[in-house]
Design a protein around this motif. Structure first.
Motif: not given
Length: 375
Positions: A340-346, A292-313
């Motif tokens: 913060k989330y101990n996730k690597g970079l694909a 599973n890869f979670l795709v995030l955009s670097l143009t988004a706010k870090e706080q919004d990206m963190a909210a997405i990550i939490e939802q996919f916890s």
């Protein structure tokens, strides 16, 4: 009261102008965000408008003394406006401004307290929006080096900072598709570029690894999404199956059991809403023999990206894919979230070209990109 309006690009810039003109004696009357008209109604520029006032010194009253026999008119309460709500709003704005100024002053004081050899390094890390905790950890290591070597130079400490970040990121899994699992789910919110990223990953697998690739898409919500994926699939001579239900998904999985790699393009939804995450988990398999890869955009706010990550916890996600690196000047948020989330970079992507604008996650490359501004 004398009043004056200021318009500036940032609130600290407006405050600097106010302090220059009035010192600390001014009173903030109002503050708001305004937008310039722009060309043909487009390209509007965000600015801050602050209205301040300063009490004028009272002059001595030289008029004759008014006798006590003068008539005193009572105040008409109905003619007096209620400023309670307005004052509360002004107080809120004042508190926000004070908070901004306090933050700016604190940062300036912190920078002045840092040894001169380290100031450029700290400035770079702050400019890249690395979080304060990581900056502090790196600075701690640099302080130790300076204590043990009184002749440290800025370049020596810059190398040490790069090595410190390298060690921090080396603990995380890096690199893209391993081909140890046949199925790869590409997850993420709308607008991050999942379909284009999938096409890039597929092209690399076909052209570089000579793998037999197939596609499954659940993105039946976005207009043209299926046609876009089919266009890429035709170029790679790879089959595509569109699934609407979990039964469709199971049939597609069975159909592609003979392929080396099956890339699953999930629907882009507002995954800050739990319902959409639950729907996705019921539609596809996210736990058995899948990557599973979670795709995030670097143009988004870090706080919004963190909210997405939490939802996919609840999902087994080991690595992120960050897109649109070419559309931002800072990548600190990427590193902050990985640590913060101990996730690597694909992978990370830096453009729309397929398959060129994609690179596998690499600690060395990530550190080089982060400190590029020091060159």
């Amino acid at each position: 009261m004398k009043m004056k309006k200021y318009i500036a690009n940032t609130m600290p810039e407006a405050m600097a102008f106010i302090r220059k003109d009035f010192g600390d004696d001014s009173i903030i009357i109002s503050s708001k965000v305004v937008y310039s008209r722009g060309f043909l109604g487009m390209f509007k520029k965000k600015q801050f408008e602050v209205v301040v006032g300063i009490e004028q010194q009272e002059t001595a009253d030289t008029r004759p003394d008014i006798k006590s026999s003068a008539v005193v008119m009572p105040k008409m309460m109905n003619d007096t406006p209620d400023y309670t709500q307005q004052n509360a709003e002004i107080k809120k704005q004042l508190d926000e401004l004070r908070s901004i100024m306090k933050s700016v002053n604190t940062q300036q004081q912190q920078l002045r307290a840092i040894p001169s050899e380290m100031q450029a390094i700290v400035t770079l890390m702050k400019k890249q929006e690395l979080n304060e905790e990581l900056i502090a950890e790196i600075c701690d290591e640099l302080f130790v080096i300076m204590q043990n070597n009184t002749e440290c130079t800025e370049s020596t400490l810059m190398i040490a900072a790069q090595e410190a970040l390298f060690r921090k990121l080396s603990k995380l899994p890096m690199g893209g598709i391993t081909f140890e699992q046949k199925f790869v789910n590409v997850l993420g919110p709308t607008g991050v570029g999942k379909t284009t990223t999938i096409a890039k990953m597929a092209a690399r697998a076909v052209l570089e690894k000579k793998k037999k690739v197939a596609f499954i898409t659940t993105d039946t919500y976005r207009i043209g999404a299926i046609e876009q994926l089919k266009t890429y699939a035709n170029l790679l001579q790879a089959p595509v199956e569109v699934v609407y239900t979990s039964e469709d998904y199971k049939r597609a999985i069975q159909q592609f059991s003979g392929h080396d790699l099956v890339l699953i393009d999930t629907a882009g939804r507002n995954y800050k809403e739990t319902k959409f995450v639950e729907d996705l988990e019921q539609l596809i398999d996210v736990k058995s023999n899948v990557q599973n890869f979670l795709v995030l955009s670097l143009t988004a706010k870090e706080q919004d990206m963190a909210a997405i990550i939490e939802q996919f916890s609840t999902f087994t996600i080991e690595q992120f894919v960050f897109t649109k690196m070419d559309e931002t000047n800072t990548i600190g948020s990427m590193i902050n979230l990985m640590v913060k989330y101990n996730k690597g970079l694909a992978y990370y992507t830096d453009g729309q070209e397929v398959p060129e604008n994609i690179a596998e996650g690499s600690v060395a490359q990530l550190v080089e990109l982060f400190f590029r501004g020091a060159e």
